[in-house]
Design an enzyme around this catalytic site. Sequence first.
Site, PDB file in Angstrom:
ATOM      1  N   ASP A 125       5.983   3.291   1.245  1.00  0.00           N
ATOM      2  CA  ASP A 125       5.196   2.221   1.838  1.00  0.00           C
ATOM      3  C   ASP A 125       4.439   2.797   3.036  1.00  0.00           C
ATOM      4  OD1 ASP A 125       4.227   0.006   3.206  1.00  0.00           O
ATOM      5  OD2 ASP A 125       6.034  -1.197   2.917  1.00  0.00           O
ATOM      6  N   HIS A 126       3.101   2.873   2.912  1.00  0.00           N
ATOM      7  CA  HIS A 126       2.316   3.536   3.948  1.00  0.00           C
ATOM      8  C   HIS A 126       2.173   2.697   5.217  1.00  0.00           C
ATOM      9  CE1 HIS A 126      -0.031   6.660   5.548  1.00  0.00           C
ATOM     10  NE2 HIS A 126      -0.731   6.994   4.486  1.00  0.00           N
ATOM     11  N   ARG A 127       2.634   1.468   5.205  1.00  0.00           N
ATOM     12  CA  ARG A 127       2.597   0.658   6.406  1.00  0.00           C
ATOM     13  C   ARG A 127       3.601   1.143   7.444  1.00  0.00           C
ATOM     14  NH1 ARG A 127       3.564  -5.120   3.762  1.00  0.00           N
ATOM     15  NH2 ARG A 127       5.206  -3.832   2.821  1.00  0.00           N
ATOM     16  N   VAL A 128       4.701   1.745   6.969  1.00  0.00           N
ATOM     17  CA  VAL A 128       5.757   2.158   7.891  1.00  0.00           C
ATOM     18  C   VAL A 128       6.097   3.638   7.794  1.00  0.00           C
ATOM     19  CG1 VAL A 128       6.806  -0.127   8.048  1.00  0.00           C
ATOM     20  CG2 VAL A 128       7.529   1.424   6.226  1.00  0.00           C
TER      21      VAL A 128
ATOM     22  N   PRO B 171       0.838  -1.205   0.000  1.00  0.00           N
ATOM     23  CA  PRO B 171       0.000   0.000   0.000  1.00  0.00           C
ATOM     24  C   PRO B 171       0.875   1.259   0.000  1.00  0.00           C
ATOM     25  CG  PRO B 171       0.084  -0.924   2.209  1.00  0.00           C
ATOM     26  CD  PRO B 171       0.841  -1.876   1.321  1.00  0.00           C
TER      27      PRO B 171
END
Length: 273
Positions: free
Chosen positions: A245-248, A75
Amino acid sequence: MDVETFHDGFLAAVLVPAGPGGRIVAKDVEAALAAPKKAAPVAAARPDVPLGSTVPFTTMQGAVSKNMVESLAVPTFRVGYTITTDALDQLYKKIKSKGVTMTALLAKATAMALVQHPVVNSSCRDGKSFTYSSSINIAVAVAIDGGLITPVLQDADKVDIYSLSRKWKELVDKARAKQLQPHEYNSGTFTLSNLGMFGVDRFDAILPPGTGAIMAVGASQPTVVGTKDGRIGIKSQMQVNVTADHRVIYGADLAAFLQTLSKIIEDPKDLTF
């Protein structure tokens, strides 16, 4: 693409003040914008392309395809920023004769910014945790015959600009000769990609699997700007867009990183230390 020539042909606007007291007036800006500019290089035609036939991927093209498909599972989001490059261009002209490359300058500036924002140099490989990289390794996308590869400038924050430039030349020569060793192209922790030498002003880059962010660098171009005292002038500016990376990595993380990068590029005296 190699960022070495991103500024060529876009930083040569001539602005001659003709107003009272040496002030810049509208006709000065119009004249500067109308001045002839060096044409951007045109991508070479591919006469060897077998039109009408189906050609299997080479090993390199297959690897690129696999990575691009894997990237779809991440994502991502994108943040853009405008950076004034006049001071960087002046520095480059001053030290170019010593073998310094623009690629090395940009890689060094990026690495220095990442030192202050380590989350942008992190990654998420298992979907459950961060990996904070212990090194800042700047990968730079380079087009070569038959594909694309990313030679890596390892520990770019710790290497002086002259050594970094020599290393970049060595890596590009090895890439074009297809002699890069795996650790020289698969150890990047942050990636630079550029299409500025073709006159592209902005674009989005696809995030390489296993990394947290990639920055797309556009052409530096003369731009009409307003000054703090209400006057008008021309500054050379480039657009950069970071895919992350929008997770991190979150929006505020990228915004802070880009602010720091902008300050380093707009006042680049520390790049030569």
